[in-house]
Design a protein around this motif. Sequence first.
Motif, PDB file in Angstrom:
ATOM      1  N   ASN A 168      -2.307  27.624  50.602  1.00 13.83           N
ATOM      2  CA  ASN A 168      -1.088  27.158  51.252  1.00 13.83           C
ATOM      3  C   ASN A 168      -0.901  25.655  51.090  1.00 13.83           C
ATOM      4  O   ASN A 168      -1.866  24.913  50.912  1.00 13.83           O
ATOM      5  CB  ASN A 168      -1.168  27.498  52.743  1.00 13.83           C
ATOM      6  N   SER A 169       0.371  25.214  51.147  1.00 10.77           N
ATOM      7  CA  SER A 169       0.695  23.784  51.124  1.00 10.77           C
ATOM      8  C   SER A 169       2.113  23.618  51.640  1.00 10.77           C
ATOM      9  O   SER A 169       2.835  24.605  51.826  1.00 10.77           O
ATOM     10  CB  SER A 169       0.622  23.242  49.698  1.00 10.77           C
ATOM     11  N   VAL A 170       2.518  22.357  51.793  1.00 13.14           N
ATOM     12  CA  VAL A 170       3.868  22.058  52.263  1.00 13.14           C
ATOM     13  C   VAL A 170       4.920  22.570  51.263  1.00 13.14           C
ATOM     14  O   VAL A 170       6.042  22.887  51.642  1.00 13.14           O
ATOM     15  CB  VAL A 170       4.003  20.523  52.508  1.00 13.14           C
ATOM     16  N   PHE A 171       4.524  22.701  49.987  1.00 12.09           N
ATOM     17  CA  PHE A 171       5.477  23.138  48.963  1.00 12.09           C
ATOM     18  C   PHE A 171       5.825  24.625  49.082  1.00 12.09           C
ATOM     19  O   PHE A 171       6.748  25.118  48.446  1.00 12.09           O
ATOM     20  CB  PHE A 171       4.938  22.835  47.549  1.00 12.09           C
ATOM     21  N   LYS A 172       5.027  25.350  49.876  1.00  6.45           N
ATOM     22  CA  LYS A 172       5.321  26.775  50.111  1.00  6.45           C
ATOM     23  C   LYS A 172       6.068  26.931  51.426  1.00  6.45           C
ATOM     24  O   LYS A 172       6.525  28.002  51.750  1.00  6.45           O
ATOM     25  CB  LYS A 172       3.993  27.557  50.259  1.00  6.45           C
ATOM     26  N   ASN A 173       6.113  25.848  52.219  1.00  4.57           N
ATOM     27  CA  ASN A 173       6.661  25.942  53.575  1.00  4.57           C
ATOM     28  C   ASN A 173       7.855  25.017  53.749  1.00  4.57           C
ATOM     29  O   ASN A 173       8.897  25.265  53.167  1.00  4.57           O
ATOM     30  CB  ASN A 173       5.548  25.672  54.595  1.00  4.57           C
ATOM     31  N   ALA A 174       7.665  23.942  54.540  1.00  4.03           N
ATOM     32  CA  ALA A 174       8.796  23.083  54.919  1.00  4.03           C
ATOM     33  C   ALA A 174       9.584  22.563  53.711  1.00  4.03           C
ATOM     34  O   ALA A 174      10.795  22.402  53.778  1.00  4.03           O
ATOM     35  CB  ALA A 174       8.282  21.921  55.754  1.00  4.03           C
ATOM     36  N   LEU A 175       8.892  22.297  52.595  1.00  2.00           N
ATOM     37  CA  LEU A 175       9.589  21.677  51.460  1.00  2.00           C
ATOM     38  C   LEU A 175       9.883  22.670  50.335  1.00  2.00           C
ATOM     39  O   LEU A 175      10.214  22.262  49.225  1.00  2.00           O
ATOM     40  CB  LEU A 175       8.770  20.501  50.931  1.00  2.00           C
ATOM     41  N   LYS A 176       9.764  23.938  50.624  1.00  2.00           N
ATOM     42  CA  LYS A 176       9.963  24.961  49.588  1.00  2.00           C
ATOM     43  C   LYS A 176      11.330  24.794  48.903  1.00  2.00           C
ATOM     44  O   LYS A 176      12.355  24.641  49.574  1.00  2.00           O
ATOM     45  CB  LYS A 176       9.876  26.347  50.240  1.00  2.00           C
ATOM     46  N   GLY A 177      11.317  24.771  47.564  1.00  2.00           N
ATOM     47  CA  GLY A 177      12.567  24.712  46.814  1.00  2.00           C
ATOM     48  C   GLY A 177      13.211  23.338  46.757  1.00  2.00           C
ATOM     49  O   GLY A 177      14.295  23.185  46.204  1.00  2.00           O
ATOM     50  N   ARG A 178      12.557  22.310  47.293  1.00  2.00           N
ATOM     51  CA  ARG A 178      13.202  20.987  47.309  1.00  2.00           C
ATOM     52  C   ARG A 178      12.652  20.032  46.259  1.00  2.00           C
ATOM     53  O   ARG A 178      13.326  19.085  45.864  1.00  2.00           O
ATOM     54  CB  ARG A 178      13.068  20.362  48.697  1.00  2.00           C
ATOM     55  N   TYR A 179      11.425  20.263  45.832  1.00  2.00           N
ATOM     56  CA  TYR A 179      10.798  19.341  44.871  1.00  2.00           C
ATOM     57  C   TYR A 179      10.224  20.119  43.695  1.00  2.00           C
ATOM     58  O   TYR A 179       9.752  21.243  43.866  1.00  2.00           O
ATOM     59  CB  TYR A 179       9.663  18.559  45.551  1.00  2.00           C
ATOM     60  N   ILE A 180      10.239  19.488  42.531  1.00  2.00           N
ATOM     61  CA  ILE A 180       9.608  20.091  41.361  1.00  2.00           C
ATOM     62  C   ILE A 180       8.346  19.277  41.064  1.00  2.00           C
ATOM     63  O   ILE A 180       8.434  18.046  40.895  1.00  2.00           O
ATOM     64  CB  ILE A 180      10.556  20.036  40.142  1.00  2.00           C
ATOM     65  N   ILE A 181       7.205  19.948  41.005  1.00  2.00           N
ATOM     66  CA  ILE A 181       5.958  19.219  40.720  1.00  2.00           C
ATOM     67  C   ILE A 181       5.894  18.943  39.219  1.00  2.00           C
ATOM     68  O   ILE A 181       5.966  19.866  38.401  1.00  2.00           O
ATOM     69  CB  ILE A 181       4.735  20.020  41.195  1.00  2.00           C
ATOM     70  N   THR A 182       5.769  17.648  38.880  1.00  2.00           N
ATOM     71  CA  THR A 182       5.765  17.280  37.464  1.00  2.00           C
ATOM     72  C   THR A 182       4.381  16.840  36.976  1.00  2.00           C
ATOM     73  O   THR A 182       4.107  16.881  35.788  1.00  2.00           O
ATOM     74  CB  THR A 182       6.785  16.153  37.210  1.00  2.00           C
ATOM     75  N   ALA A 183       3.519  16.391  37.892  1.00  2.00           N
ATOM     76  CA  ALA A 183       2.153  15.988  37.504  1.00  2.00           C
ATOM     77  C   ALA A 183       1.245  15.990  38.734  1.00  2.00           C
ATOM     78  O   ALA A 183       1.722  15.884  39.862  1.00  2.00           O
ATOM     79  CB  ALA A 183       2.161  14.592  36.868  1.00  2.00           C
TER      80      ALA A 183
END
Length: 336
Positions: free
Chosen positions: A162-177
């Motif tokens: 789990n991480s914030v990218f699966k929760n509160a920030l889902k769909g808002r940021y693209i991980i580039t590195a």
Amino acid sequence: MKIAQNISLKPYNTFGIDCNAKRFIQVTSLFELQELLKTEKDLFLLSGGSNMLLTKDIEQELVVQLNIKGISIDRENEQNVHLTVNAGENWHDFVLWCIEQNYGGLENLSLIPGFVGTCPIQNIGAYGVEVKDRITRVETVEIASGKRVYFSNEECEFGYRNSVFKNALKGRYIITAVTFELSKNKHQLHTKYGAINEELKRKNIEVPTIKDISDAVIAIRQSKLPDPSEIGNSGSFFKNPVISTTHFQELQNEFPEIPSYPISDTEVKVPAGWLIEQAGFKGKRFGACGVHHKQALVLVNYGNATGKEVFALAQEIKKAIKNKFSIALEIEVNII
Ligand code: EPU
């Protein structure tokens, strides 16, 4: 950069599900991604496709495969190295490269399918190590603004798969590195996990190197996890459930051999693979999909399964586990 029409996503997901992308593009640099974001906002991000189950065609969003490659050394001293790795690097190739350079810390995570860019999202983990232990920073692009935004390890809010990218920030940021801190000497080895220990003993290795550990992990994974290039799958389909100690004690009365890992004074983690095996699903085939014969936590596609069939099987399993053990299994892969 050219948008292709009607592309089969079968080669782009390790489950090998044949769904259609109405519009599809491969992006190979940060600049291309930022250019694209000026005109396209409704995106479906695809990385290694190793943690998803496609149950429908992607009609509306533009499917973007992030293929940004490259590894750079940010800084190093006698003990450590900080590496920034672009999202499109293959995870296992990166781990092997680290071992060749004698950079320690990721060896227990050998042979995990997928790309580097998605490793923080689910905080990949195996054999006593989670990738969060080595991540210092995650570079992203904000979809709304096209701007670069960095997340520290803390800001990623990592948890078990789990991480914030699966929760509160889902769909808002693209991980580039992703930036990792790895050791150059005095590596901290994680050999406690039973299967690693046994594998090292079997090979008479008393003082293992990071390569020995990587080789052991590869051997263990190959012996029980199906290779996605041979048989479609997405690794563990469910999370290992965490239950209360009281619930666990009740189960232990009925099933004395139930395995467990203590989490706290009040909680216990139970292996979902064991529960699914006890419920009689291990090795069973249901049409074109089924439950792997060596690891019941892995659902497999024998060739032409649809995502809907696999999902229906997952629901059957969940129902059976609920009835037998009063445990609600949680699906680990992303259902699309
Ligand atoms: N077990 C069974 N039957 C099975 C499978 C497992 O009884 O069919 C029992 C084993 O005997 C053992 C316990 O369950 O006592 C744990 O099994 P294993 O060591 O194979 O690990 P797991 O808990 O099933 C987790 C991760 C894997 C990771 C391994 C090793 C999750 C959801 N899965 O599986 O990660 O490789 O530990 O660390 O936490 C993945 O996430 O895709 C993945 C493969």
